[in-house]
Design an enzyme around this catalytic site. Structure first.
Site, PDB file in Angstrom:
ATOM      1  N   HIS A 135       0.809  -1.224   0.000  1.00  0.00           N
ATOM      2  CA  HIS A 135       0.000   0.000   0.000  1.00  0.00           C
ATOM      3  C   HIS A 135       0.839   1.269   0.000  1.00  0.00           C
ATOM      4  CE1 HIS A 135      -3.571  -2.220  -0.064  1.00  0.00           C
ATOM      5  NE2 HIS A 135      -3.919  -2.220   1.204  1.00  0.00           N
ATOM      6  N   HIS A 209     -10.095   2.741  -0.613  1.00  0.00           N
ATOM      7  CA  HIS A 209     -10.133   1.575   0.281  1.00  0.00           C
ATOM      8  C   HIS A 209     -11.307   1.696   1.264  1.00  0.00           C
ATOM      9  CE1 HIS A 209      -8.605  -1.648   2.887  1.00  0.00           C
ATOM     10  NE2 HIS A 209      -7.689  -1.903   1.965  1.00  0.00           N
ATOM     11  N   GLU A 344     -12.125  -2.336  -4.468  1.00  0.00           N
ATOM     12  CA  GLU A 344     -11.045  -1.383  -4.712  1.00  0.00           C
ATOM     13  C   GLU A 344     -10.648  -1.407  -6.186  1.00  0.00           C
ATOM     14  OE1 GLU A 344      -7.826  -2.202  -1.850  1.00  0.00           O
ATOM     15  OE2 GLU A 344      -9.279  -3.540  -0.892  1.00  0.00           O
TER      16      GLU A 344
END
Length: 381
Positions: A135, A209, A344
Site C-alpha cells: 500500500h 479503500h 477497490e
C-alpha cells in the site's frame, strides 16, 4: 480559517456558530460544509468536508488520507443511514485505522520484496518491518494530510484533495503531483476522479479503500449481501499472498460471482486461495477494455433494499472482506471479521515485476487518470 476565501469560483463563505466551520449556501449543486476535525502531531489542521446532495444523501471526507469517513444513503423506505465502516474521531483514524475509506498509494497492494526494475536499474522501496512493499510503504498516501478545497462540479457537491509526493518518497522515483476529486451526485453516485503527473519515470496504482456494509447492523457480517462481479478471471496468489502472474478462471471456484450469490456462501471454503486469504482478498480481472467506464460489480442487501454498483475505468477490482478486522468501530460497534467488504478499483498487484500484466508505468509528460463511481439505488421487495 474564518473570514478567508476558499475556491472563489464556488464559495461565498461566512463563519457559522461553530468556529472553523464554513458552509456553502444551498443551491442546485447541493451543499459543502468544512470543519476542522483535528490536528496532526506537528499542529497541521485536519479538515473534514461534508457533501450533501439535493436528495439528502451525504458523504464526509477528511484531508487525512483523503478518507471517506461517513456515507449516508437511503434504504428502500427512503430512510438515510450509514453504509461505510469508520471511526469516531480523527485521532482514532490516525492511531488505529485499518485504512477505513482512505486513498491508498502510491501503489495499492504488494510489490514483491519492495523491488522492481525501471529503465535498466533496480528500484528499492521502503518496506518497514515487512518483507514486501504494501500500500505504498510505511507512510503511504493513507497516512498523509492532503490539501483540500471545495470543487466546482455540475453533477453535485464536490471536494478536491491534492498532494505532492517528493522524489524518493518511500523509495518511489519522481516528484508526483496527485489530485483526487470526490463528487456526490444528485442521483446518489459517489464519484472519484484521480489524476497525477510525475517529474521522472515511476509506477503508480492508487485506489479507494472504503469498507461497505449496506445493512442496518454493522456488527453483523456481510454474508447475506448478494454480489455479482463482471469477471471471468482473477490474479492468483501463492502462500505468501504474492501474485504468481497467473490469471485463473473463476469457473468452478469459490471466486465465481458471475451469477449473484451471497458473499458468505463460499467464504469458508477449503480451497487453497480461500485458505490463504482467510476469506476474499483477490483481484478480479474486469471484462471490457481498461480505460472505458464499465460496471465491475453489483451488491444487493436484502433487508435494507440498498444496491451498490461499482463502475470503473480500471482493469481490476480487489474484493476484500475485512478478514482480519477485530476492533471497536464507530459508536463502539464491534467490528469483526467479514463485517464489511471493499471493492477497490485498481491495476494488478506487483505489476512492475509482471510484464504480462497491464503496465502501471507513468512517465513525465503523461497524465495518469482513473475514474470510478459507487452508484447507489434501492430495489422493491
Amino acid at each position: 480559517m474564518p473570514g478567508s476565501i476558499l475556491n472563489r469560483r464556488l464559495f461565498l463563505l461566512g463563519c457559522t456558530a461553530l468556529a472553523g466551520c464554513q458552509t456553502l449556501p444551498p443551491s442546485s449543486a447541493g451543499q459543502v460544509r468544512r470543519e476542522e476535525w483535528g490536528r496532526m502531531p506537528d499542529g497541521d489542521p485536519v479538515y473534514r468536508f461534508t457533501l450533501t446532495n439535493r436528495r439528502g444523501s451525504s458523504a464526509a471526507v477528511m484531508t487525512y488520507g483523503a478518507a471517506v469517513t461517513s456515507l449516508h444513503m437511503p434504504d428502500r423506505a427512503g430512510r438515510h443511514g450509514e453504509v461505510v465502516l469508520g471511526l469516531d474521531d480523527f485521532e482514532a483514524y490516525r492511531t488505529r485505522s485499518r485504512n477505513f475509506g482512505t486513498l491508498v498509494g502510491r501503489y495499492a497492494g504488494r510489490i514483491a520484496n519492495g523491488r522492481f526494475p525501471l529503465d535498466g536499474r533496480m528500484v528499492q522501496l521502503e518496506t518497514g518491518s515487512s518483507r514486501h512493499s504494501s500500500h505504498g510503504g510505511p507512510v503511504g498516501f493513507a497516512k498523509r494530510n492532503w490539501q483540500g478545497e471545495a470543487a466546482d462540479n455540475k453533477a453535485g457537491p464536490a471536494v478536491r484533495f491534492s498532494l505532492i509526493s517528493a522524489d524518493g518518497d518511500q523509495g518511489f522515483p519522481g516528484t508526483l503531483s496527485i489530485q483526487v476529486t470526490y463528487c456526490l451526485t444528485d442521483d446518489d453516485r459517489l464519484a472519484l476522479t484521480i489524476e497525477a503527473t510525475t517529474s521522472a519515470p515511476t509506477v503508480l496504482n492508487p485506489t479507494h479503500h472504503g469498507y461497505f456494509n449496506l445493512g442496518y447492523d454493522h456488527s453483523r457480517p456481510v454474508h447475506d449481501h448478494l454480489l455479482r462481479v463482471e469477471a471471468d478471471g482473477f490474479t492468483a496468489f501463492g502462500p505468501d499472498k504474492l501474485v504468481t502472474g497467473e490469471i485463473r478462471p473463476v469457473a468452478g471456484t469459490a471466486l465465481d460471482f458471475r451469477v449473484p450469490k451471497p458473499i458468505g456462501r463460499d467464504i469458508g471454503s477449503s480451497e487453497e486461495q480461500m485458505r490463504i486469504g482467510n476469506g476474499y482478498d483477490h483481484c478480479f480481472v474486469i471484462r471490457g477494455r481498461s480505460g472505458d467506464l464499465r460496471q465491475a460489480a453489483r451488491v444487493l442487501e436484502p433487508q435494507s433494499g440498498r444496491v451498490l454498483e461499482l463502475w470503473t475505468t480500471e482493469p481490476g477490482v480487489q474484493f476484500f472482506t475485512a478478514n482480519s478486522v477485530d476492533m471497536p468501530g464507530r459508536n463502539g460497534v464491534p467490528y469483526r471479521p467479514h463485517c464489511g467488504f471493499c471493492l477497490e478499483p485498481q491495476h494488478f498487484q506487483d505489476s512492475p515485476n509482471r510484464p504480462e500484466f497491464p503496465s502501471t508505468l507513468l512517465r513525465p509528460g503523461q497524465t495518469f487518470r482513473s475514474h470510478s463511481e459507487y452508484r447507489f439505488s434501492t430495489y422493491a421487495v
